[in-house]
Design an enzyme around this catalytic site. Structure first.
Site, mmCIF file in Angstrom:
data_model
loop_
_atom_site.group_PDB
_atom_site.id
_atom_site.type_symbol
_atom_site.label_atom_id
_atom_site.label_comp_id
_atom_site.label_asym_id
_atom_site.label_seq_id
_atom_site.Cartn_x
_atom_site.Cartn_y
_atom_site.Cartn_z
ATOM 1 N N ARG A 1 56.905 5.744 33.179
ATOM 2 C CA ARG A 1 55.741 5.260 34.049
ATOM 3 C C ARG A 1 55.493 6.372 35.244
ATOM 4 O O ARG A 1 56.506 6.739 35.891
ATOM 5 C CB ARG A 1 56.113 3.938 34.831
ATOM 6 C CG ARG A 1 55.106 3.390 35.974
ATOM 7 C CD ARG A 1 55.504 2.024 36.331
ATOM 8 N NE ARG A 1 54.559 1.645 37.261
ATOM 9 C CZ ARG A 1 54.898 0.438 38.058
ATOM 10 N NH1 ARG A 1 56.015 -0.188 37.865
ATOM 11 N NH2 ARG A 1 54.056 -0.065 38.800
ATOM 12 N N MET A 2 54.430 7.036 35.296
ATOM 13 C CA MET A 2 54.195 8.157 36.152
ATOM 14 C C MET A 2 54.482 7.912 37.481
ATOM 15 O O MET A 2 54.755 8.998 38.347
ATOM 16 C CB MET A 2 52.772 8.806 35.893
ATOM 17 C CG MET A 2 52.460 9.033 34.466
ATOM 18 S SD MET A 2 51.148 10.274 34.406
ATOM 19 C CE MET A 2 49.921 8.997 34.286
ATOM 20 N N LYS A 3 54.314 6.633 38.081
ATOM 21 C CA LYS A 3 54.541 6.372 39.514
ATOM 22 C C LYS A 3 55.785 6.786 39.707
ATOM 23 O O LYS A 3 56.369 7.481 40.747
ATOM 24 C CB LYS A 3 54.394 5.055 39.680
ATOM 25 C CG LYS A 3 55.022 4.463 41.181
ATOM 26 C CD LYS A 3 54.713 3.122 41.223
ATOM 27 C CE LYS A 3 55.023 2.428 42.411
ATOM 28 N NZ LYS A 3 54.761 1.024 42.579
ATOM 29 N N HIS B 1 42.913 -10.898 37.804
ATOM 30 C CA HIS B 1 41.849 -10.122 37.086
ATOM 31 C C HIS B 1 41.035 -11.087 36.166
ATOM 32 O O HIS B 1 40.004 -10.826 35.899
ATOM 33 C CB HIS B 1 42.133 -8.964 36.636
ATOM 34 C CG HIS B 1 42.235 -7.467 37.301
ATOM 35 N ND1 HIS B 1 41.129 -7.343 38.016
ATOM 36 C CD2 HIS B 1 43.276 -6.883 37.587
ATOM 37 C CE1 HIS B 1 41.492 -6.269 38.598
ATOM 38 N NE2 HIS B 1 42.715 -5.696 38.494
ATOM 39 N N MET C 1 47.746 -3.151 32.845
ATOM 40 C CA MET C 1 46.431 -3.163 32.582
ATOM 41 C C MET C 1 45.768 -4.579 32.294
ATOM 42 O O MET C 1 46.421 -5.030 31.111
ATOM 43 C CB MET C 1 46.078 -2.037 31.633
ATOM 44 C CG MET C 1 44.357 -2.079 31.137
ATOM 45 S SD MET C 1 43.099 -1.721 32.442
ATOM 46 C CE MET C 1 41.903 -2.758 32.059
ATOM 47 N N GLU C 2 44.681 -5.061 32.890
ATOM 48 C CA GLU C 2 44.443 -6.575 32.717
ATOM 49 C C GLU C 2 43.583 -6.733 31.325
ATOM 50 O O GLU C 2 42.565 -7.352 31.582
ATOM 51 C CB GLU C 2 43.700 -6.882 33.950
ATOM 52 C CG GLU C 2 42.281 -6.532 34.353
ATOM 53 C CD GLU C 2 42.285 -5.038 34.829
ATOM 54 O OE1 GLU C 2 43.393 -4.369 34.908
ATOM 55 O OE2 GLU C 2 41.277 -4.657 35.278
ATOM 56 N N GLY D 1 51.454 1.294 35.331
ATOM 57 C CA GLY D 1 51.950 -0.180 35.703
ATOM 58 C C GLY D 1 51.738 -1.055 34.884
ATOM 59 O O GLY D 1 52.555 -2.138 34.116
ATOM 60 N N GLU E 1 38.735 -4.810 42.324
ATOM 61 C CA GLU E 1 40.077 -4.455 42.779
ATOM 62 C C GLU E 1 40.037 -5.015 44.233
ATOM 63 O O GLU E 1 41.443 -5.650 44.538
ATOM 64 C CB GLU E 1 40.274 -2.806 42.747
ATOM 65 C CG GLU E 1 40.369 -2.370 41.457
ATOM 66 C CD GLU E 1 41.527 -3.186 40.281
ATOM 67 O OE1 GLU E 1 42.404 -3.854 41.094
ATOM 68 O OE2 GLU E 1 41.456 -2.812 39.354
ATOM 69 N N TYR F 1 41.101 -1.030 46.350
ATOM 70 C CA TYR F 1 42.124 -2.338 46.288
ATOM 71 C C TYR F 1 42.265 -2.506 47.788
ATOM 72 O O TYR F 1 42.112 -3.665 48.094
ATOM 73 C CB TYR F 1 43.380 -1.877 45.784
ATOM 74 C CG TYR F 1 43.224 -1.099 44.364
ATOM 75 C CD1 TYR F 1 42.719 -0.204 43.811
ATOM 76 C CD2 TYR F 1 44.000 -2.193 43.447
ATOM 77 C CE1 TYR F 1 42.805 0.242 42.677
ATOM 78 C CE2 TYR F 1 44.149 -1.846 42.134
ATOM 79 C CZ TYR F 1 43.469 -0.552 41.876
ATOM 80 O OH TYR F 1 43.416 -0.191 40.168
ATOM 81 N N HIS G 1 48.875 -9.920 40.081
ATOM 82 C CA HIS G 1 47.550 -8.811 40.061
ATOM 83 C C HIS G 1 46.817 -8.970 38.847
ATOM 84 O O HIS G 1 45.629 -9.283 39.006
ATOM 85 C CB HIS G 1 48.132 -7.431 40.694
ATOM 86 C CG HIS G 1 47.145 -6.516 40.639
ATOM 87 N ND1 HIS G 1 46.248 -6.550 41.810
ATOM 88 C CD2 HIS G 1 46.253 -5.942 39.688
ATOM 89 C CE1 HIS G 1 45.355 -5.617 41.420
ATOM 90 N NE2 HIS G 1 45.416 -5.275 40.209
ATOM 91 N N GLU G 2 47.784 -8.811 37.846
ATOM 92 C CA GLU G 2 46.953 -8.609 36.460
ATOM 93 C C GLU G 2 46.275 -10.020 36.213
ATOM 94 O O GLU G 2 45.236 -10.136 35.680
ATOM 95 C CB GLU G 2 47.987 -8.239 35.352
ATOM 96 C CG GLU G 2 48.535 -6.767 35.767
ATOM 97 C CD GLU G 2 47.474 -5.704 36.109
ATOM 98 O OE1 GLU G 2 46.431 -5.755 35.583
ATOM 99 O OE2 GLU G 2 48.264 -4.675 36.600
ATOM 100 N N PRO H 1 52.710 5.306 30.495
ATOM 101 C CA PRO H 1 52.694 5.854 31.851
ATOM 102 C C PRO H 1 52.119 4.919 32.985
ATOM 103 O O PRO H 1 52.156 5.494 34.112
ATOM 104 C CB PRO H 1 51.663 7.286 31.428
ATOM 105 C CG PRO H 1 50.655 6.572 30.453
ATOM 106 C CD PRO H 1 51.273 5.513 29.521
ATOM 107 N N ASP I 1 36.872 8.585 37.282
ATOM 108 C CA ASP I 1 38.194 8.663 37.469
ATOM 109 C C ASP I 1 38.353 9.480 38.572
ATOM 110 O O ASP I 1 39.615 9.493 39.325
ATOM 111 C CB ASP I 1 38.808 9.086 36.214
ATOM 112 C CG ASP I 1 39.586 7.960 35.268
ATOM 113 O OD1 ASP I 1 39.399 7.006 35.750
ATOM 114 O OD2 ASP I 1 39.850 8.448 34.073
HETATM 115 ZN ZN LIG Z 1 43.729 -4.239 39.173
#
Ligand SMILES: [Zn+2]
Length: 659
Positions: free
Chosen positions: A613-615, A321, A292-293, A290, A340, A406, A317-318, A288, A398
């Site tokens: 993907r929830m986006k 990290h 995760m690093e 994009g 971030e 970010y 981006h990942e 769900p 959360d």
């Molecule tokens: Zn990030």
């Protein structure tokens, strides 16, 4: 001008408000995991052995965080001891107290083993049915531990302030991946050590020799294959991709060209890559999120498979990290922006290095839209509009999750770069920052003290004056809808996109679209972000007439593109006014795309592939529901099993099907 004494503001706070563990008295340095995966009952069972350093004389117990774990035994140096699993705190879970022998002295080590299994209520693990995978032949398991869910798979001092090395032995009927370096069987050997996948048990061993925060402990298991990317001869690290066999060719093609190149470019900006392995894992379509690093193993959504390598920048981006977050880690949730904000800032520096300065600024322009939305969303909770958030003990981090750490964070660092004299002057400081803190965890105050210390040494009074010109209070603790400084960006790339959108807006009065002068060449030279900005700009105008939307789709291939970011924006344009004729016509196409049944998907390997993907899936279902509730519900009913439980719960709520 002298260096100001560190102010003891809230952003100095060292103690983690989201853990019940006593990590300041005694802390894990290494944890050895011994797990067995049970796909039938959807549980992990086994043990975790902590190698703990005593930090305070006569510490009486070690306290671990747990969440919904079934603990059966606790041992100190191999001998069972009494333990107490406290009642559950809604956010922090149940503290596990394990008695220690008396007379422990600071500097001593003690080994504590906890035997346990996970339960049905585990919030960190997702056990996918066969139907939720691409291959549909085997189940799949993956974890998500950030920010505070590691405690749901292992009793641990679940704070980024405790960095641990780990080793693991995991037995499973399906291939196992962890956020660590594989010891055996070899990654590039036969799948599942040549045994029968889905039937034979194989034990996988892993080692993570670099201390990492607990939220980077990660596991995935399923029918996955490995393919290594071409290696750089002068590099010690390797890089490659894991995916289901049905996706491996496309996944390899999409990422093989750029991933190692990006990592090598990043090493030049910052410092050498320390984790030895940088692999990508392409998760099944129902993942769900994009990306995760996770250490050594970035998790990615298959919506990045655009077929033209245009979305590969997400990897930037990942992998960034690896230095910011995985290397230099925030002390706890209040300082999350250090992860971030820095990652977003450096990700965009890399865009300048790889492409042009205009590309870097364009990313800030896109981000500004997301920042505005997040700041507006938190208008009634202004505390979460702050960069440094003063969490109360037991408050759920959360709740504060948004673009603010970010975007506001990246803009603060960009502002510092500008007041200190530009990128060239600033990059040596960035390297010094990473070299100083890599492997450690820090607070905002420690970051700021180092910043002043560095510039006092490299530039003196003039640079300190520049730093003093920054409105620190406004940046770190300010609320409201605006940044403390009005940031200026290079608008070159945006203006082309805005101009094209304005032309389309002006064209609405021409009823006969065959008279319009648009051609496919309009988008030539546009990168995918420019197409996205063009479509987002179009949405800011009134709904285009149906004929124009059809023309737009046909001319630019928008309703058929495998680039999910673009196709999603096109449907947003088509469904801008949910009462319009355009919305009625395109609702079905949009929702069928989400469930992998769109016309273009038929007969291809995308057929049946949901966009989990929830986006993307949530806004499309929401919009289609407003256009035609029955259609949205009917399509949903037929396909809901293929979605991730988290997405399922939220989409049902969106469709008014919640309980
Ligand atoms: Zn990030």
């Amino acid at each position: 001008m002298q260096v100001p004494a560190p102010s003891r503001g809230s952003y100095h706070s060292m103690e983690d408000p989201a853990t019940q563990s006593n990590y300041l008295q005694i802390a894990t340095e290494h944890v050895a995991l011994d797990w067995t995966l049970d796909f039938d009952s959807q549980l992990i069972s086994g043990s975790a052995t902590h190698h703990l350093l005593v930090k305070e004389d006569d510490v009486k117990e070690v306290i671990f965080d747990t969440s919904e774990l079934d603990v059966s035994d606790a041992k100190v140096e191999g001998k069972s001891v009494s333990f107490d699993l406290k009642p559950k705190h809604e956010v922090m879970g149940s503290a596990l107290h394990v008695c220690l022998p008396s007379g422990l002295k600071s500097g001593q080590y003690v080994d504590v083993t906890v035997e346990y299994k996970t339960t049905k209520d585990c919030t960190a693990l997702q056990w996918l049915d066969k139907a939720q995978t691409q291959g549909k032949n085997f189940p799949f398991l993956f974890s998500q531990c950030q920010p505070i869910y590691a405690r749901a798979i292992v009793p641990v001092q679940d704070s980024p302030s405790v960095k641990v090395k780990y080793s693991a032995k995991v037995t499973s009927v399906l291939p196992v991946l962890l956020s660590a370096i594989r010891q055996s069987p070899p990654s590039n050997g036969p799948a599942h050590d040549g045994k029968v996948i889905g039937k034979d048990l194989v034990t996988y061993t892993y080692n993570q020799p670099v201390p990492i925060p607990s939220y980077l402990i990660a596991i995935a298991a399923g029918n996955v294959r490995y393919r290594g990317f071409p290696q750089f001869e002068d590099k010690q690290w390797t890089s490659g991709i894991w995916a289901e066999p049905e996706l491996i060719d496309r996944a390899y093609w999409e990422f093989s060209e750029d991933t190692a190149k990006f990592l090598a470019a990043e090493e030049k900006i910052v410092t050498p890559y320390k984790f030895g392995v940088y692999d990508l894992l392409m998760l099944p379509p129902s993942f769900p999120y994009g990306g995760m690093e996770n250490a050594c193993l970035t998790f990615l959504t298959p919506t990045l498979l655009a077929g033209d390598r245009s979305l590969v920048d997400v990897v930037v981006h990942e992998l960034t990290h690896s230095w910011f977050g995985n290397g230099v880690t925030h002390a706890h949730a209040s300082h999350f922006w250090l992860n971030e904000g820095w990652t977003t800032y450096i990700e965009r520096v890399l865009l300048e290095v790889l492409y042009t300065p205009a590309h870097r600024d364009f990313s800030y322009i896109i981000g500004a839209k997301a920042l505005k939305k997040s700041l507006t969303d938190f208008e009634n909770e202004p505390k979460y509009q702050r960069l440094v958030i003063d969490f109360a003990p037991g408050e759920d981090p959360d709740n504060a999750f948004s673009s603010i750490p970010y975007e506001k964070g990246a803009n603060l660092i960009l502002h510092l770069e500008r007041v200190l004299g530009g990128l060239e002057v600033f990059l040596p400081y960035v390297r010094n920052y990473v070299e100083t803190f890599i492997g450690k965890n820090i607070t905002t105050q420690e970051w700021k003290d180092h910043l002043y210390g560095y510039w006092a040494k490299h530039g003196g009074a003039e640079k300190i004056k520049a730093l003093d010109s920054v409105d620190w209070n406004a940046w770190l603790s300010g609320e409201g809808l605006k940044l403390p400084v009005e940031m200026k960006y290079n608008l070159t790339l945006a203006q082309q996109a805005y101009a094209l959108a304005a032309q389309w807006d002006a064209a609405r009065s021409t009823a006969d679209v065959s008279q319009l002068k648009f051609t496919p060449a309009d988008l030539e030279g546009f990168n995918s972000n420019q197409i996205i900005v063009f479509l987002e700009r179009l949405q800011s105008y009134a709904q285009l007439p149906l004929a124009h939307v059809r023309h737009l789709s046909a001319l630019y291939g928008l309703g058929a593109t495998p680039n999910a970011e673009i196709r999603f924006r096109f449907y947003e344009v088509a469904l801008t006014d949910t009462g319009s004729e355009s919305a009625k016509v395109f609702a079905s196409e949009a929702v069928n795309w989400i469930v992998g049944e769109g016309g273009i998907e038929k007969g291809t390997d995308r057929e049946g592939m949901v966009v989990g993907r929830m986006k993307f899936c949530r806004p499309v279902f929401r919009a289609v529901c407003q256009v035609d509730r029955e259609l949205a519900r009917k399509v949903w009913e037929g396909k809901k099993e293929a979605f991730h439980p988290v997405a399922r719960r939220l989409i049902e709520k969106d469709l008014g099907l919640g309980h």
